[in-house]
Design an enzyme around this catalytic site. Structure first.
Site, short mmCIF file in Angstrom:
data_model
loop_
_atom_site.label_atom_id
_atom_site.label_comp_id
_atom_site.label_asym_id
_atom_site.label_seq_id
_atom_site.Cartn_x
_atom_site.Cartn_y
_atom_site.Cartn_z
N GLU A 1 0.84 -1.21 0.00
CA GLU A 1 0.00 0.00 0.00
C GLU A 1 0.87 1.25 0.00
O GLU A 1 0.80 2.07 0.92
CB GLU A 1 -0.88 0.02 1.26
CG GLU A 1 -1.68 -1.24 1.52
CD GLU A 1 -2.24 -1.30 2.95
OE1 GLU A 1 -1.99 -0.39 3.76
OE2 GLU A 1 -2.94 -2.28 3.24
N ARG B 1 3.18 7.80 -0.30
CA ARG B 1 4.19 8.85 -0.49
C ARG B 1 5.23 8.49 -1.54
O ARG B 1 5.58 9.34 -2.37
CB ARG B 1 4.88 9.09 0.85
CG ARG B 1 5.81 10.28 0.86
CD ARG B 1 6.69 10.28 2.12
NE ARG B 1 5.99 9.95 3.32
CZ ARG B 1 5.45 10.83 4.18
NH1 ARG B 1 5.58 12.12 3.96
NH2 ARG B 1 4.81 10.42 5.25
N ARG C 1 2.36 20.27 5.96
CA ARG C 1 3.29 19.36 6.64
C ARG C 1 4.28 20.06 7.57
O ARG C 1 4.56 19.54 8.65
CB ARG C 1 4.02 18.48 5.61
CG ARG C 1 3.06 17.68 4.71
CD ARG C 1 3.76 16.63 3.86
NE ARG C 1 4.35 15.60 4.68
CZ ARG C 1 5.62 15.53 4.99
NH1 ARG C 1 6.47 16.43 4.51
NH2 ARG C 1 6.06 14.58 5.77
N TYR D 1 4.07 18.64 11.25
CA TYR D 1 5.12 17.68 11.65
C TYR D 1 6.51 18.31 11.68
O TYR D 1 7.50 17.57 11.69
CB TYR D 1 5.19 16.49 10.67
CG TYR D 1 3.87 15.97 10.17
CD1 TYR D 1 3.02 15.25 11.00
CD2 TYR D 1 3.47 16.19 8.86
CE1 TYR D 1 1.81 14.77 10.53
CE2 TYR D 1 2.27 15.70 8.37
CZ TYR D 1 1.44 15.00 9.22
OH TYR D 1 0.26 14.52 8.75
N CYS E 1 -2.90 33.71 9.41
CA CYS E 1 -2.70 34.41 10.68
C CYS E 1 -2.38 33.45 11.81
O CYS E 1 -3.18 33.25 12.73
CB CYS E 1 -3.95 35.22 11.01
SG CYS E 1 -4.26 36.38 9.69
N GLU E 2 -1.24 32.80 11.73
CA GLU E 2 -0.76 31.88 12.76
C GLU E 2 0.75 31.89 12.69
O GLU E 2 1.32 31.82 11.59
CB GLU E 2 -1.17 30.43 12.46
CG GLU E 2 -2.64 30.22 12.33
CD GLU E 2 -3.13 29.13 13.26
OE1 GLU E 2 -2.37 28.66 14.11
OE2 GLU E 2 -4.30 28.79 13.10
N TYR F 1 0.63 14.20 0.43
CA TYR F 1 0.14 14.78 1.67
C TYR F 1 0.22 16.30 1.68
O TYR F 1 0.48 16.91 2.72
CB TYR F 1 0.89 14.17 2.88
CG TYR F 1 0.76 12.67 2.96
CD1 TYR F 1 -0.48 12.08 3.21
CD2 TYR F 1 1.85 11.83 2.76
CE1 TYR F 1 -0.61 10.70 3.26
CE2 TYR F 1 1.72 10.45 2.81
CZ TYR F 1 0.49 9.89 3.06
OH TYR F 1 0.35 8.53 3.11
N1 LLP Z 1 -1.50 2.05 4.45
C1 LLP Z 1 -2.02 2.53 5.58
C2 LLP Z 1 -2.90 1.68 6.38
C3 LLP Z 1 -1.72 3.84 5.99
O1 LLP Z 1 -2.23 4.30 7.13
C4 LLP Z 1 -0.85 4.65 5.20
C5 LLP Z 1 -0.53 6.02 5.59
C6 LLP Z 1 -0.35 4.09 4.02
C7 LLP Z 1 -0.68 2.79 3.67
C8 LLP Z 1 0.57 4.87 3.10
O2 LLP Z 1 1.75 5.21 3.72
P1 LLP Z 1 2.92 5.91 2.88
O3 LLP Z 1 3.41 4.90 1.87
O4 LLP Z 1 2.35 7.09 2.21
O5 LLP Z 1 3.93 6.25 3.88
N2 LLP Z 1 0.27 12.96 6.54
C9 LLP Z 1 1.52 12.33 6.92
C10 LLP Z 1 1.55 10.87 6.54
C11 LLP Z 1 0.39 10.07 7.09
C12 LLP Z 1 0.41 8.61 6.68
C13 LLP Z 1 -0.86 7.94 7.06
N3 LLP Z 1 -0.96 6.57 6.65
C14 LLP Z 1 2.67 13.10 6.31
O6 LLP Z 1 2.43 14.09 5.61
O7 LLP Z 1 3.84 12.77 6.53
#
Ligand code: LLP
Length: 428
Positions: free
Chosen positions: A285, A288, A324, A328, A356-357, A384
């Site tokens: 899955e 990013r 982001r 984070y 405004c933050e 993201y």
């Molecule tokens: N599968 C599940 C169950 C997940 O919760 C996520 C991401 C992914 C796959 C995909 O993960 P990736 O390959 O994208 O790392 N907003 C945050 C990242 C949140 C990720 C949430 N879950 C950021 O901008 O760093």
């Protein structure tokens, strides 16, 4: 001379000091479409996907793009046409897959809080698998499916209790996270699932976090999951597939180079083979790593504001477009769209938006050679960013372009103020 902006971003490069997205000059796109503006490279997305495809060559593997990373319809089309399935986390994301013409049999539904309505919607659509995250959810899903005279295909998300060594907000596979079921409880919960009339157990899954830059957490998680597969199958419950989630990081700067997907999977598949599960159906899955470095956000410098302690470079993109850093403390490289021919050292600025933050910053302590009216590119903005964008301060969301070769297509029109309050009702 062509010079990539950063390693890992080959499709965004300077040609004689002008930034290009593939074969299109970025300043021309900004002049036509305005700023802030997201520009995606289709070639970069397909190249990132190809790394996974190479890694899985000759294997029974399904790549389910975690569309929360970037759920714009045209982006989904790119991945659907390349054979991907989708990892979704809401009924809304399911509707996006349907709108983009994705294959519903290749959809898996993750998330700790699926509603009954979302379960019905996904069952009616005929999705491939529900990744169930708690025992209570299993019971509800079974009842909903039985009420529709269906059996819901399920996999249970197990929590391998492995530290992915990433930001705490995006770690998900540790005890104390809200995700998945505990490793020690997994066998019992699988036995419970197998006894429910509305369910059909088809797999097991895990996902340990996001922006992971090391291989070891993945190898450890795989060992933990394979231990469970052995125990669950010994109890007479076959698992047709194993889903290893997403999480592979990208390079946001030059420090933290994560492995390429094919290199990561060479190591993981060697372990899988060694433990005798090499011909099992695999799912992943990734989010990013498929889109993050395939996108940039172009913004214009509105004002320079020198100060005693800090110099501020105020741009027209903000935390509502690029959340982001505020959420984070994330780092995004910020580079000029047109570079000065002879680059002096520049001035050190905090690059901030108009919201405004004080939390509305995009980059801290960046040496830039800029004047008001110049354009900057915020790199690694494919994942993201737009999918987390908001209308805070009644700022319409940015426009998006998809570039392929020398062709740039508008894939999302800039939101107007009226768009942002459509659906609101005035008092009589
Ligand atoms: N599968 C599940 C169950 C997940 O919760 C996520 C991401 C992914 C796959 C995909 O993960 P990736 O390959 O994208 O790392 N907003 C945050 C990242 C949140 C990720 C949430 N879950 C950021 O901008 O760093």
């Amino acid at each position: 001379m062509t010079l990539p902006v950063l390693p890992g971003h080959p499709h965004f490069a300077y040609r004689d000091n002008a930034l290009f997205a593939e074969d299109v000059r970025v300043s021309e796109l900004a002049a036509t479409y305005g700023t802030p503006l997201f520009i995606y490279s289709k070639t970069a997305m397909l190249a990132a996907l190809a790394s996974y495809q190479r890694g899985f060559e000759g294997r029974d593997a399904q790549i389910c793009y975690a569309m929360k990373a970037n759920s714009s319809l045209a982006v989904l089309q790119v991945f659907a046409r390349a054979g991907c399935g989708f990892d979704i986390v809401s009924g809304g994301e399911l509707e996006r897959v349907q709108a983009a013409g994705g294959d519903l049999k290749k959809v898996i539904f993750s998330g700790v809080g699926k509603t009954r309505a979302e379960m019905r919607q996904a069952l009616a659509a005929g999705i491939g698998c529900f990744n169930v995250e708690s025992e209570a959810e299993l019971d509800v899903l079974s009842a909903v499916a039985a009420g529709m005279k269906l059996r819901a295909p399920v996999s249970i998300r197990v929590n391998p209790n492995v530290d992915p060594k990433t930001h705490p907000y995006i770690s998900t596979g540790l005890k104390g996270n809200k995700f998945g079921v505990a490793h020690e409880d997994a066998l019992r919960i699988y036995q419970h699932a197998a006894s429910l009339e509305g369910l059909k157990v088809v797999g097991i899954d895990c996902h340990i976090g996001s922006q992971i830059t090391e291989v070891t957490p993945y190898l450890d998680a795989m060992d933990r999951v394979l231990d469970l597969v052995a125990a669950i199958e010994a109890a007479g419950i076959p698992l047709a597939h194993i889903d290893f989630g997403g999480g592979l990081g990208i390079n946001y700067n030059d420090d933290d180079m994560p492995p390429e997907a094919d290199a990561l999977w060479r190591q993981l598949l060697a372990k899988l083979d060694a433990r005798g599960y090499g011909d099992r159906k695999l799912m992943v899955e990734p989010g990013r790593s498929l889109v993050g470095n395939a996108g940039i956000c172009i913004t214009e410098v509105l004002y320079l504001k020198p100060g005693e302690q800090k110099n501020f470079c105020i741009i027209d993109a903000a935390m509502n477009d690029l959340p982001r850093p505020a959420m984070y403390q994330a780092f995004h490289a910020i580079v000029p769209v047109e570079r000065a021919a002879s680059e002096s050292a520049g001035v050190v600025y905090d690059v901030v938006g108009p919201v405004c933050e004080s939390g509305d910053w995009i980059g801290r302590d960046r040496a830039l050679h800029v004047a008001a009216g110049d354009q900057l590119a915020v790199m690694s903005a494919g994942a993201y960013c737009m999918s987390m964008a908001s209308n805070y301060n009644t700022r319409g969301r940015a426009a998006e372009l998809l570039v392929e070769g020398d062709l740039a297509r508008l894939i999302r029109a800039r939101e107007s103020a009226a768009d942002t309050f459509r659906g609101e009702l005035l008092m009589p």
